[in-house]
Write a protein that holds these residues in place. Structure first.
Motif, PDB file in Angstrom:
ATOM      1  N   ASN A   1      -2.877   9.180 -10.113  1.00  0.00           N
ATOM      2  CA  ASN A   1      -3.453   9.981  -9.143  1.00  0.00           C
ATOM      3  C   ASN A   1      -3.310   9.887  -7.681  1.00  0.00           C
ATOM      4  O   ASN A   1      -4.157  10.195  -6.813  1.00  0.00           O
ATOM      5  CB  ASN A   1      -5.007  10.066  -9.358  1.00  0.00           C
ATOM      6  N   VAL A   2      -1.918   9.510  -7.490  1.00  0.00           N
ATOM      7  CA  VAL A   2      -1.456   9.445  -6.063  1.00  0.00           C
ATOM      8  C   VAL A   2      -0.969  10.927  -5.867  1.00  0.00           C
ATOM      9  O   VAL A   2      -0.117  11.300  -6.426  1.00  0.00           O
ATOM     10  CB  VAL A   2      -0.473   8.555  -5.960  1.00  0.00           C
ATOM     11  N   GLY A   3      -1.456  11.268  -4.670  1.00  0.00           N
ATOM     12  CA  GLY A   3      -1.223  12.831  -4.084  1.00  0.00           C
ATOM     13  C   GLY A   3       0.159  12.976  -3.718  1.00  0.00           C
ATOM     14  O   GLY A   3       0.841  11.728  -3.198  1.00  0.00           O
ATOM     15  N   GLU A   4       0.578  14.212  -3.370  1.00  0.00           N
ATOM     16  CA  GLU A   4       1.958  14.080  -2.866  1.00  0.00           C
ATOM     17  C   GLU A   4       2.266  13.663  -1.422  1.00  0.00           C
ATOM     18  O   GLU A   4       3.099  13.035  -1.131  1.00  0.00           O
ATOM     19  CB  GLU A   4       2.169  15.978  -2.741  1.00  0.00           C
ATOM     20  N   GLN A   5       0.985  14.012  -0.635  1.00  0.00           N
ATOM     21  CA  GLN A   5       0.966  13.579   0.655  1.00  0.00           C
ATOM     22  C   GLN A   5       1.148  11.895   0.919  1.00  0.00           C
ATOM     23  O   GLN A   5       1.839  11.270   1.631  1.00  0.00           O
ATOM     24  CB  GLN A   5      -0.007  14.092   1.521  1.00  0.00           C
ATOM     25  N   GLU A   6       0.284  11.324   0.007  1.00  0.00           N
ATOM     26  CA  GLU A   6       0.160   9.645  -0.028  1.00  0.00           C
ATOM     27  C   GLU A   6       1.747   9.297  -0.452  1.00  0.00           C
ATOM     28  O   GLU A   6       2.231   8.320   0.087  1.00  0.00           O
ATOM     29  CB  GLU A   6      -0.762   9.368  -0.975  1.00  0.00           C
ATOM     30  N   LEU A   7       2.219   9.956  -1.487  1.00  0.00           N
ATOM     31  CA  LEU A   7       3.708   9.627  -1.755  1.00  0.00           C
ATOM     32  C   LEU A   7       4.784   9.818  -0.662  1.00  0.00           C
ATOM     33  O   LEU A   7       5.598   8.679  -0.739  1.00  0.00           O
ATOM     34  CB  LEU A   7       3.892  10.502  -3.190  1.00  0.00           C
ATOM     35  N   ILE A   8       4.385  10.872  -0.196  1.00  0.00           N
ATOM     36  CA  ILE A   8       5.548  11.229   0.921  1.00  0.00           C
ATOM     37  C   ILE A   8       5.334  10.096   2.074  1.00  0.00           C
ATOM     38  O   ILE A   8       6.620   9.279   2.510  1.00  0.00           O
ATOM     39  CB  ILE A   8       5.496  12.430   1.647  1.00  0.00           C
TER      40      ILE A   8
ATOM     41  N   GLU B   1       8.403   3.165   3.685  1.00  0.00           N
ATOM     42  CA  GLU B   1       9.638   2.409   3.155  1.00  0.00           C
ATOM     43  C   GLU B   1      10.884   2.590   3.905  1.00  0.00           C
ATOM     44  O   GLU B   1      11.668   1.366   4.178  1.00  0.00           O
ATOM     45  CB  GLU B   1       9.720   2.477   1.610  1.00  0.00           C
ATOM     46  N   GLY B   2      11.054   3.647   4.247  1.00  0.00           N
ATOM     47  CA  GLY B   2      12.073   4.005   5.068  1.00  0.00           C
ATOM     48  C   GLY B   2      12.058   3.495   6.483  1.00  0.00           C
ATOM     49  O   GLY B   2      13.068   2.774   7.000  1.00  0.00           O
TER      50      GLY B   2
END
Length: 127
Positions: free
Chosen positions: A105-112, A118-119
């Motif tokens: 349940n990790v949303g798109e914005q959280e994943l981005i 990390e970058g």
């Protein structure tokens, strides 16, 4: 470098390592590539295994042979490698990450945001 415990055969690891050397511009178009014997010495492997890794790259059009002189990097090698790795490896990894994120349940914005962090972390480590 090479991982003898990996599920990937050593010759595939050799081919991937050489591709990375090309991507990092340690070898450019028309540069002479390591010979199977140089690779065998460097990685303490059988020359036939090293030759198999070189053959993978020659068959893919990344290296070409000059009779009696060895293997050389093709003009389009880096672009070919980049294109294939983006379309195969990176796409598969992104798919796995998105699937795992959905399970958690990790949303798109959280994943981005996680990717951006990390970058930033990697950029800081490079300096």
């Amino acid at each position: 470098m090479l991982n003898p415990d990996s599920v990937k055969p050593i010759y595939v690891q050799i081919a991937e390592w050489l591709e990375t050397e090309i991507l990092q511009e340690r070898f450019k178009a028309d540069d002479k590539m390591y010979s199977q014997y140089q690779l065998a010495d460097q990685f303490n492997i059988n020359p036939a295994t090293a030759a198999k890794g070189l053959t993978i790259l020659a068959d893919a059009g990344i290296l070409y042979k000059k009779r009696g002189l060895g293997m050389f990097v093709t003009e389009q090698a880096a672009d070919q490698i980049r294109h294939r790795r983006i379309n195969e490896t990176l796409t598969a990894l992104v798919s796995e990450i998105v699937e795992e994120a959905a399970h958690l349940n990790v949303g798109e914005q959280e994943l981005i945001h996680m990717i951006q962090q990390e970058g930033k972390r990697r950029k800081g480590a490079v300096r």
